[in-house]
Design a protein around this motif. Structure first.
Motif, PDB file in Angstrom:
ATOM      1  N   PRO A   1       0.823  -1.226   0.000  1.00  0.00           N
ATOM      2  CA  PRO A   1       0.000   0.000   0.000  1.00  0.00           C
ATOM      3  C   PRO A   1       0.851   1.268   0.000  1.00  0.00           C
ATOM      4  N   GLU A   2       2.009   1.221   0.649  1.00  0.00           N
ATOM      5  CA  GLU A   2       2.873   2.403   0.701  1.00  0.00           C
ATOM      6  C   GLU A   2       3.386   2.783  -0.691  1.00  0.00           C
ATOM      7  N   VAL A   3       3.847   1.794  -1.415  1.00  0.00           N
ATOM      8  CA  VAL A   3       4.349   2.058  -2.772  1.00  0.00           C
ATOM      9  C   VAL A   3       3.202   2.465  -3.685  1.00  0.00           C
ATOM     10  N   SER A   4       2.072   1.815  -3.525  1.00  0.00           N
ATOM     11  CA  SER A   4       0.899   2.171  -4.325  1.00  0.00           C
ATOM     12  C   SER A   4       0.518   3.632  -4.106  1.00  0.00           C
ATOM     13  N   GLN A   5       0.550   4.068  -2.874  1.00  0.00           N
ATOM     14  CA  GLN A   5       0.220   5.463  -2.545  1.00  0.00           C
ATOM     15  C   GLN A   5       1.220   6.424  -3.171  1.00  0.00           C
TER      16      GLN A   5
ATOM     17  N   ARG B   1       2.899   5.905  -5.914  1.00  0.00           N
ATOM     18  CA  ARG B   1       2.704   5.898  -7.361  1.00  0.00           C
ATOM     19  C   ARG B   1       1.387   6.528  -7.783  1.00  0.00           C
ATOM     20  N   LYS B   2       0.397   6.468  -6.917  1.00  0.00           N
ATOM     21  CA  LYS B   2      -0.928   7.015  -7.217  1.00  0.00           C
ATOM     22  C   LYS B   2      -1.384   7.926  -6.079  1.00  0.00           C
ATOM     23  N   PRO B   3      -0.736   9.065  -5.895  1.00  0.00           N
ATOM     24  CA  PRO B   3      -1.063   9.933  -4.755  1.00  0.00           C
ATOM     25  C   PRO B   3      -2.485  10.484  -4.790  1.00  0.00           C
ATOM     26  N   GLU B   4      -3.122  10.465  -5.953  1.00  0.00           N
ATOM     27  CA  GLU B   4      -4.487  10.978  -6.050  1.00  0.00           C
ATOM     28  C   GLU B   4      -5.512   9.989  -5.485  1.00  0.00           C
ATOM     29  N   HIS B   5      -5.089   8.750  -5.229  1.00  0.00           N
ATOM     30  CA  HIS B   5      -6.002   7.743  -4.677  1.00  0.00           C
ATOM     31  C   HIS B   5      -6.030   7.837  -3.154  1.00  0.00           C
ATOM     32  N   ARG B   6      -7.205   7.621  -2.589  1.00  0.00           N
ATOM     33  CA  ARG B   6      -7.345   7.668  -1.130  1.00  0.00           C
ATOM     34  C   ARG B   6      -6.639   6.466  -0.499  1.00  0.00           C
ATOM     35  N   ARG B   7      -5.923   6.722   0.578  1.00  0.00           N
ATOM     36  CA  ARG B   7      -5.173   5.671   1.278  1.00  0.00           C
ATOM     37  C   ARG B   7      -6.093   4.528   1.738  1.00  0.00           C
ATOM     38  N   GLU B   8      -7.284   4.867   2.228  1.00  0.00           N
ATOM     39  CA  GLU B   8      -8.212   3.848   2.711  1.00  0.00           C
ATOM     40  C   GLU B   8      -8.608   2.888   1.587  1.00  0.00           C
ATOM     41  N   MET B   9      -8.853   3.433   0.405  1.00  0.00           N
ATOM     42  CA  MET B   9      -9.236   2.600  -0.731  1.00  0.00           C
ATOM     43  C   MET B   9      -8.074   1.703  -1.163  1.00  0.00           C
ATOM     44  N   ILE B  10      -6.881   2.239  -1.147  1.00  0.00           N
ATOM     45  CA  ILE B  10      -5.703   1.446  -1.498  1.00  0.00           C
ATOM     46  C   ILE B  10      -5.558   0.275  -0.530  1.00  0.00           C
ATOM     47  N   GLU B  11      -5.711   0.537   0.755  1.00  0.00           N
ATOM     48  CA  GLU B  11      -5.571  -0.523   1.756  1.00  0.00           C
ATOM     49  C   GLU B  11      -6.680  -1.559   1.629  1.00  0.00           C
ATOM     50  N   GLU B  12      -7.897  -1.126   1.313  1.00  0.00           N
ATOM     51  CA  GLU B  12      -8.999  -2.069   1.109  1.00  0.00           C
ATOM     52  C   GLU B  12      -8.731  -2.970  -0.088  1.00  0.00           C
ATOM     53  N   LYS B  13      -8.264  -2.385  -1.180  1.00  0.00           N
ATOM     54  CA  LYS B  13      -7.946  -3.181  -2.370  1.00  0.00           C
ATOM     55  C   LYS B  13      -6.819  -4.163  -2.082  1.00  0.00           C
ATOM     56  N   HIS B  14      -5.790  -3.696  -1.380  1.00  0.00           N
ATOM     57  CA  HIS B  14      -4.654  -4.557  -1.059  1.00  0.00           C
ATOM     58  C   HIS B  14      -5.113  -5.737  -0.205  1.00  0.00           C
ATOM     59  N   SER B  15      -5.936  -5.465   0.778  1.00  0.00           N
ATOM     60  CA  SER B  15      -6.450  -6.516   1.650  1.00  0.00           C
ATOM     61  C   SER B  15      -7.304  -7.510   0.873  1.00  0.00           C
ATOM     62  N   ALA B  16      -8.180  -7.011   0.026  1.00  0.00           N
ATOM     63  CA  ALA B  16      -9.050  -7.884  -0.765  1.00  0.00           C
ATOM     64  C   ALA B  16      -8.239  -8.765  -1.711  1.00  0.00           C
ATOM     65  N   LEU B  17      -7.275  -8.172  -2.396  1.00  0.00           N
ATOM     66  CA  LEU B  17      -6.468  -8.949  -3.343  1.00  0.00           C
ATOM     67  C   LEU B  17      -5.571  -9.949  -2.630  1.00  0.00           C
ATOM     68  N   SER B  18      -5.087  -9.597  -1.464  1.00  0.00           N
ATOM     69  CA  SER B  18      -4.208 -10.499  -0.719  1.00  0.00           C
ATOM     70  C   SER B  18      -4.974 -11.683  -0.136  1.00  0.00           C
ATOM     71  N   SER B  19      -6.276 -11.552   0.013  1.00  0.00           N
ATOM     72  CA  SER B  19      -7.058 -12.629   0.623  1.00  0.00           C
ATOM     73  C   SER B  19      -7.714 -13.552  -0.398  1.00  0.00           C
ATOM     74  N   ILE B  20      -7.481 -13.321  -1.685  1.00  0.00           N
ATOM     75  CA  ILE B  20      -8.064 -14.192  -2.705  1.00  0.00           C
ATOM     76  C   ILE B  20      -7.407 -15.570  -2.612  1.00  0.00           C
ATOM     77  N   PRO B  21      -8.221 -16.616  -2.418  1.00  0.00           N
ATOM     78  CA  PRO B  21      -7.622 -17.957  -2.369  1.00  0.00           C
ATOM     79  C   PRO B  21      -7.131 -18.353  -3.757  1.00  0.00           C
ATOM     80  N   ASN B  22      -5.982 -18.982  -3.801  1.00  0.00           N
ATOM     81  CA  ASN B  22      -5.444 -19.380  -5.106  1.00  0.00           C
ATOM     82  C   ASN B  22      -5.576 -20.877  -5.332  1.00  0.00           C
ATOM     83  N   ASP B  23      -6.507 -21.501  -4.627  1.00  0.00           N
ATOM     84  CA  ASP B  23      -6.759 -22.926  -4.814  1.00  0.00           C
ATOM     85  C   ASP B  23      -7.232 -23.186  -6.238  1.00  0.00           C
TER      86      ASP B  23
END
Length: 70
Positions: free
Chosen positions: A14-18, A20-42
């Motif tokens: 999220p830090e690097v994402s912020q 690279r994309k300073p116009e994006h809200r930090r909360e949204m970046i963290e939500e996306k990061h959390s959602a993508l990190s929790s996708i099961p890869n089974d």
């Protein structure tokens, strides 16, 4: 919906994402990061590329992955 044959996931903190994309809200970046990190890869053919590297290295890894897949 059918699952894709292959997925290439460009992972960045999220830090690097912020930086690279300073116009994006930090909360949204963290939500996306959390959602993508929790996708099961089974059962998924998932390739994770650490995208915090310089762009040239990331592109090289993506191209290399694509060549190996096809």
């Amino acid at each position: 919906i059918q699952s894709p044959d292959n997925i290439i996931f460009l992972k960045v903190s999220p830090e690097v994402s912020q930086q690279r994309k300073p116009e994006h809200r930090r909360e949204m970046i963290e939500e996306k990061h959390s959602a993508l990190s929790s996708i099961p890869n089974d059962g998924l053919n998932l390739t994770v590329i650490q995208a915090e590297q310089p762009l040239e290295q990331v592109l090289l890894q993506v191209k290399s992955t694509l060549w190996q897949l096809f």
